[in-house]
Structure formats: structure tokens, C-alpha cells
Scaffold this active site. Structure first.
Site, PDB file in Angstrom:
ATOM      1  N   SER A 302      -0.438  49.058  37.677  1.00 45.08           N
ATOM      2  CA  SER A 302      -1.198  48.230  36.736  1.00 45.08           C
ATOM      3  C   SER A 302      -2.695  48.306  36.996  1.00 45.08           C
ATOM      4  O   SER A 302      -3.485  48.589  36.090  1.00 45.08           O
ATOM      5  CB  SER A 302      -0.734  46.774  36.834  1.00 45.08           C
ATOM      6  N   GLU A 326       7.467  58.198  39.891  1.00 42.78           N
ATOM      7  CA  GLU A 326       7.500  59.437  39.115  1.00 42.78           C
ATOM      8  C   GLU A 326       7.251  59.200  37.623  1.00 42.78           C
ATOM      9  O   GLU A 326       6.390  59.846  37.013  1.00 42.78           O
ATOM     10  CB  GLU A 326       8.848  60.123  39.321  1.00 42.78           C
ATOM     11  N   ALA A 373      -5.522  51.317  45.683  1.00 43.98           N
ATOM     12  CA  ALA A 373      -4.813  50.263  44.952  1.00 43.98           C
ATOM     13  C   ALA A 373      -3.317  50.270  45.228  1.00 43.98           C
ATOM     14  O   ALA A 373      -2.588  49.402  44.731  1.00 43.98           O
ATOM     15  CB  ALA A 373      -5.051  50.414  43.452  1.00 43.98           C
ATOM     16  N   LYS A 419      -3.727  36.197  47.864  1.00 44.87           N
ATOM     17  CA  LYS A 419      -2.604  35.793  48.718  1.00 44.87           C
ATOM     18  C   LYS A 419      -2.835  36.149  50.181  1.00 44.87           C
ATOM     19  O   LYS A 419      -2.062  35.745  51.058  1.00 44.87           O
ATOM     20  CB  LYS A 419      -1.311  36.425  48.207  1.00 44.87           C
ATOM     21  N   THR A 485       8.669  27.769  38.458  1.00 42.49           N
ATOM     22  CA  THR A 485       9.112  27.398  39.811  1.00 42.49           C
ATOM     23  C   THR A 485       8.805  25.939  40.146  1.00 42.49           C
ATOM     24  O   THR A 485       9.582  25.285  40.839  1.00 42.49           O
ATOM     25  CB  THR A 485       8.455  28.312  40.859  1.00 42.49           C
TER      26      THR A 485
END
Length: 636
Positions: A302, A326, A373, A419, A485
Site C-alpha cells: 500500500s 508475486e 517500506a 504503534k 473492537t
């Protein structure tokens, strides 16, 4: 529906038949009037002469050459000219004959009446065929069920959009008119469509009445031409009236290869989030990237793929894209071949864990810059497989950063995450360990090597693989329920494009060793986002689509941070980028701890791996995880 065209000879014969019918009709009309026909020629001879003259002009002006169901003003003009020149020729011939013999062959009134009647009937034929074709087309394509829409605004952009809608018959939309809050005359029309002036708010009675009276199915906005406040106001007004909202970009931003049908899309939650536009220094970034050989790891993911797309605009000498996925890498290759045919790039299927393979690439291409990345990022999955986070997120970064030093790379830009700040899960801790390694490496080589290590840290990106918005969208499409959540969970969001713009901008800054933190704007409550996405789909939360709370996942926080308690932030020249001052640890200490972690990882001992990771990253305290026990001091 049969798309074959009517043959030219059929049009030609029909026009001749109309001429004959017109002559007979004129004769029958004038027969019962005081007008008397001249008897020099018999009626059949007169009819034959007029029709032959008409045929001559049909041939000269090629009135039969157009496609009758697509008749235009040019086609009508040809038919009118043929009728006029026929009447003119006959009139001239009639008076010439009169000058010679003292008698007229044709009645002038009959000639004029024939001209108007034959033209009217030929025009009617073309209109009838055109309308019949459109009627049949509507039946076969379902265009009788087009969505009746209003366009918000009455500027050049919306008028261009309205013109495209009215001229493209295959679109599933029918333009009813234009909407504005400005007071205008009730008689004002644009493109022959009315302009409605009503307050665009959810409590506006006039807006509600207009929607019902005009039987409106949707409202179309040019999103980029409106402020965020205006967009949200219009959306709330439409949602209150159960009306669809469609979005289209500015006309000048359309891809030349795309048509209007691909541009008009239902408005998405991403279009309504409060984010101020990001301005980057294009010239500065271009000077940094132009003519450079660049490696992008995770270049089919992404973030990595968007970095590649943006790099392509800065005229690099070469881009090497490395990824171990791939199919995604193949898609990236196809995209670049199609949209950037002049770009020199190589798409390489490989894994950053393979140090020998990476060294072959560094040696072969002699990179100037690296954008790193590649990473494992899914929190619950990595919590179950902590050794994989060590192999990819930590060891992969170590392999690449060591090679960057060995091959004297000018700049190494690492993509990190919020995070990594006070991590509560293995994924975040592995990224924090990577940050610590490249920072300590920068100190270690400071006086011996030119390589600059730059870390960028940001939160969630909209639309990335596995992110919450595509997940919610899929759940809504399947009829629900939408799962959240926790009712109070919040997250920072940024578009992939915005994040990558800031990555390239941050890459132009600093002397190495810095961690750049992006201004992510206001945090968003995930529950609010879920409810609004359901409403944007034309459904009601908790009625049509239920929302269920599943509890925090392993390692998940209620909120994310971009700075730790031990760090401080300083502004940079870019308002959206801050530099975080985080204490740097000794390189030899970090290296020894990394070796301990990797040795245990190879043995597959999950808890031991996490325990060693906690020793390296002392602020790592597990949440809602089986590894919480490792944070509890053992009784003496």
C-alpha cells in the site's frame, strides 16, 4: 439491441417517396380551391419533373449520407437546402418558360407549398427515426430507470459536468437541474435545466420539498470545489432525506483515458474526514530525487506502491522495486508500463530477509537512495507469530541498513508507525527496535560514512491493505454486522497519498538519525466512522446493519501515540512534519541484544522471543495479550 445502421439507399428511396406523397397532397389541397392548375404539361409530367429535380439536389447535397438516427443540424440543413434549391430551380424554369411562350407550367403557390410540405415530412422522418431509436435503446439498456440527479453549484466546473451528463446518453444519470444556496431568479436556466435556490441543510423544509417534488434520487458534488464544512453539510442534508450523494473530481484532474462514467462515484467516508490539504515543496523534492537510482522495498504494498508512483513524477534515473508478493508486484509492473512508459524501473521478486540477494542488488545498481517500506504490519497476526516480526521488521531492516552503509548510500528513509510509540504489541515493538537500530547505527558511523538514516512515523492510512475502512465496506456490502473492537477506540488517519508526500518531503530534511513525526490531524472515533459509513450506503445503523463490539484484539490500544513520554518534538519548516528527539542507545548494546533475539527466534520459542524484545524495548508493555504475563514481576 441491433446496432446496424439504415442503408443509404433506403433513406434515398424514402425521401423520393415523400416527394411523391407531397406532390399528390399539394394537388389534393389546391384542387378544391379557386387556384387553377396550368394545363401545358399533364399532371404526371409535372410530378416527374419536380421529383427529378429534387433527386438531383439529393444527390448533389448528399442528403442520404448521414446516419439518420444520429441526425444533426448539418443533416437537417442539407435537406432544407435540397428543398429550397428544388423550389428555386422550378420557379426559375417556370418564369423562363413563361418569358418564351407566354404560359406557365407550374402554379407558384403549388411549388412553395410543395417545398414546405416535402421538407417538413423529411424532417419528421428523421426525428421519428431518431426518437424511435432512442426509445428502443432506453428499453434495452434500462435507461428509463436512470437516477434523477441535481448538481450542487453553478460555476464553470459544474456546468462542464452538466454538459457532459446531458450529451452522454449511456450514463445511468439524468440531470434534473442545478442546486445553489444563493438567491437566483426562478426563471434562470443552465443548459436548459432549472436552477433551484434552497438552503442545503438537514433541517431545510425547502430542500426536502424540492427533493420530493422533483423525484430526486441523488445529488452530485464536485468535492474538491467545496470546503470540508460545506461537503459535510450537504451530505448530512442528503442523508436526512435518504438521498444518495455522488462525488466527482475537478474536470482538469480527470485522467484523459477515463470517461465521465468512471469519474462519478458514490461519496466515500474518506472524502469527509477532517484533513487540511498538504502542501509540499515540489522543487526541493525534485532536486533531491532527479537523476537518482532509488530502491523501494515493499514497493508493491500500500505505502511502497504509492511511493513508487510519486517518485515517477520526479524524473529519477532508475527505480528498483523489491517485494515478495508475486501478484501485487506483477500488478505494479503492469501499472508502470501503462502509465509511465518512459520510466526506467525493475520489479524484482525477492525478500529483504535474504541478505545475500539484497547485496547482489546493492552491488549491481549502486543506489543513491533507499525507501524502506517492507514490513509485517497486521497486529493480531504478528502477535501469534512474533519470530516473523523479528525476521522481517527487525532483521530485514538491519540487512538493508548495513548494506546502505557498506555501499555508501546517500540516504536511507525508513517507514515506521505510531504503534512503535510505547508499544503494546509485538509488531509495534519490532518497529521500535528497528528505529533504535538505525539511530544507533547513525551515531556509530557518524564520522566515517556519509549515509543518513531518516525515520518517518505516522498512523493509519486510509484504504491500505487490511485497514479498517475497506474492512467495514466489505461487511456493509455483505449485509453486516459491522464489527468494532471497542465503543471508545480512536485512531489517527491520513490518506496514502498524503502520507507518501510527507515521506518524500521528510527525506529532504535533517542530517541523519532523526525520527520525523507527521501531524495526523484530529483523531477519529471508529464507532462514529462505522455509523456514518452505513448511512452513506443508504442504510440505518443498528436497524438495517447492526454494529457489534468484539473486544480489543491482542496487542490493541484504545488510542495511538506519535510521541513517547521520553521524547520531545521540535517543529520543522514544514507545518505537517515535526522532528522527535528520542534518546539514542549504544550501538554495541543494541547489536548484542539483537543477536540474542535472533538466536532465540531461530528456535521458534515465542515467549522467549517476546521476553528478549521487551528487554531491548523496555517501554513495551503488552495489552490484551498472552504476553502480559511477561510484564508481571515474579514473586520473590
Amino acid at each position: 439491441m441491433d446496432q446496424r445502421y439504415m442503408p443509404r439507399w433506403a433513406i434515398f428511396l424514402m425521401d423520393i417517396f415523400i416527394c411523391i406523397i407531397s406532390f399528390v397532397t399539394v394537388y389534393l389541397i389546391l384542387e378544391s380551391t379557386p387556384f387553377k392548375f396550368n394545363s401545358v404539361w399533364t399532371l404526371p409530367y409535372r410530378a416527374l419533373f419536380i421529383v427529378c429535380v429534387n433527386i438531383f439536389y439529393f444527390y448533389i447535397l448528399r442528403t442520404y449520407s448521414g446516419i439518420i438516427r444520429h441526425s444533426t443540424f448539418t443533416d437537417v440543413f442539407r435537406v432544407a437546402s435540397a428543398s429550397f434549391f428544388t423550389a428555386f430551380t422550378i420557379t426559375v424554369f417556370n418564369y423562363a418558360y413563361f418569358a418564351i411562350s407566354g404560359q406557365k407550367i407550374f402554379l407558384t403557390t403549388a411549388v412553395l407549398l410543395y417545398m414546405f410540405l416535402s421538407f417538413s415530412m423529411m424532417l419528421f422522418l428523421r426525428i421519428a427515426v431518431k426518437e424511435a431509436y432512442q426509445y428502443m435503446k432506453n428499453i434495452t439498456t434500462g435507461n428509463f430507470f436512470k437516477k434523477r440527479i441535481l448538481i450542487v453549484g453553478m460555476d464553470d466546473q459544474t456546468i462542464s459536468l452538466g454538459k457532459a451528463l446531458t450529451t452522454e446518453s449511456t450514463l445511468p444519470y439524468k440531470l434534473v437541474g442545478f442546486l445553489t444556496e444563493n438567491p437566483v431568479s426562478t426563471r434562470l436556466k443552465i443548459l436548459n435545466k432549472p436552477v433551484f435556490s434552497v438552503p442545503l441543510t438537514s433541517t431545510s423544509y425547502e430542500f426536502t420539498e424540492l427533493l420530493a417534488k422533483q423525484n430526486i434520487d441523488g445529488v452530485l458534488i464536485v468535492s474538491e470545489a467545496l470546503s470540508l464544512k460545506e461537503k459535510n453539510q450537504i451530505v448530512e442534508a442528503c442523508l436526512a432525506n435518504k438521498i444518495q450523494i455522488f462525488n466527482v473530481p475537478l474536470v482538469e484532474n480527470w485522467c484523459k483515458k477515463d470517461d465521465i462514467n468512471t469519474q462519478i462515484k458514490p461519496i466515500q467516508i474518506e472524502d469527509l474526514l477532517e484533513r487540511t490539504p498538504i502542501a509540499t515543496d515540489f522543487d526541493l523534492i525534485k532536486r533531491d530525487l532527479q537523476g537518482k537510482k532509488i530502491l523501494v522495498t515493499g514497493g508493491a504494498g500500500s505505502i511502497g506502491s504509492e511511493i513508487v508512483r510519486q517518485l515517477a513524477a520526479f524524473d529519477p534515473l532508475k527505480i528498483v522495486i523489491v517485494d515478495n508478493a508475486e501478484s501485487a508486484l506483477h500488478e505494479m509492473e503492469l501499472f508502470l508500463n501503462q502509465h509511465h512508459p518512459s520510466l526506467d524501473f525493475n520489479a524484482i521478486l525477492s525478500d529483504i530477509r535474504n541478505k545475500e540477494r539484497m547485496e547482489i542488488l546493492f552491488n549491481k545498481y549502486q543506489f543513491d537512495l533507499v525507501y524502506h517500506a517492507a514490513a509485517y504490519k497486521h497486529v493480531p497476526l504478528i502477535e501469534k507469530n512474533p519470530h516473523e516480526a523479528i525476521y522481517v521488521n527487525l532483521l530485514g531492516t538491519i540487512n538493508l541498513s548495513n548494506l546502505a552503509v557498506k555501499y555508501d548510500i546517500d540516504k536511507f528513509v525508513m517507514i515506521s508507525t505510531d504503534k512503535a510509540v510505547n508499544p503494546t504489541n509485538v509488531m509495534g515493538a519490532s518497529k521500535r527496535a528497528s528505529e533504535m537500530y538505525v539511530q544507533s547505527l547513525q551515531d556509530h558511523i557518524q564520522n566515517t560514512n556519509k549515509t543518513r538514516f531518516i525515520t518517518t512515523r505516522f498512523g493509519n492510512v486510509l484504504g491500505s491493505n487490511g485497514s479498517v475502512i475497506p474492512y467495514f465496506r466489505k461487511q456493509i456490502a455483505e449485509g453486516g454486522p459491522v464489527t468494532v473492537t471497542h465503543k471508545d477506540i480512536i485512531r489517527y488517519f491520513m490518506t496514502i497519498s498524503e502520507a507518501c508526500q510527507l515521506v518524500l518531503q521528510a527525506g529532504t530534511m535533517g542530517n541523519g538519525g532523526e525520527i520525523y513525526v507527521f501531524d495526523m490531524g484530529k483523531p477519529i472515533k471508529i464507532l462514529d466512522m462505522a455509523e456514518r459509513m452505513i448511512r452513506l450506503s443508504g442504510l440505518k445503523p443498528y436497524e438495517d446493519i447492526d454494529i457489534q463490539f468484539t473486544g480489543l484484539r491482542p496487542g490493541e490500544k484504545l488510542y495511538e501515540e506519535l510521541l513517547s513520554d521520553t521524547s520531545t518534538s521540535l517543529p520543522t519548516y514544514h507545518p505537517k512534519i515535526m522532528v522527535s528527539k528520542v534518546p539514542t542507545q549504544n550501538y554495541d548494546y543494541i547489536l548484542s541484544k539483537v543477536k540474542e533475539i535472533t538466536d532465540i527466534s531461530e528456535q521458534g520459542k515465542r515467549k522467549e522471543v517476546v521476553k528478549k524484545l521487551k528487554e531491548l524495548v523496555p517501554e513495551f508493555l503488552s495489552k490484551n495479550s498472552e504476553f502480559e504475563i511477561l510484564d508481571t514481576p515474579k514473586p520473590q
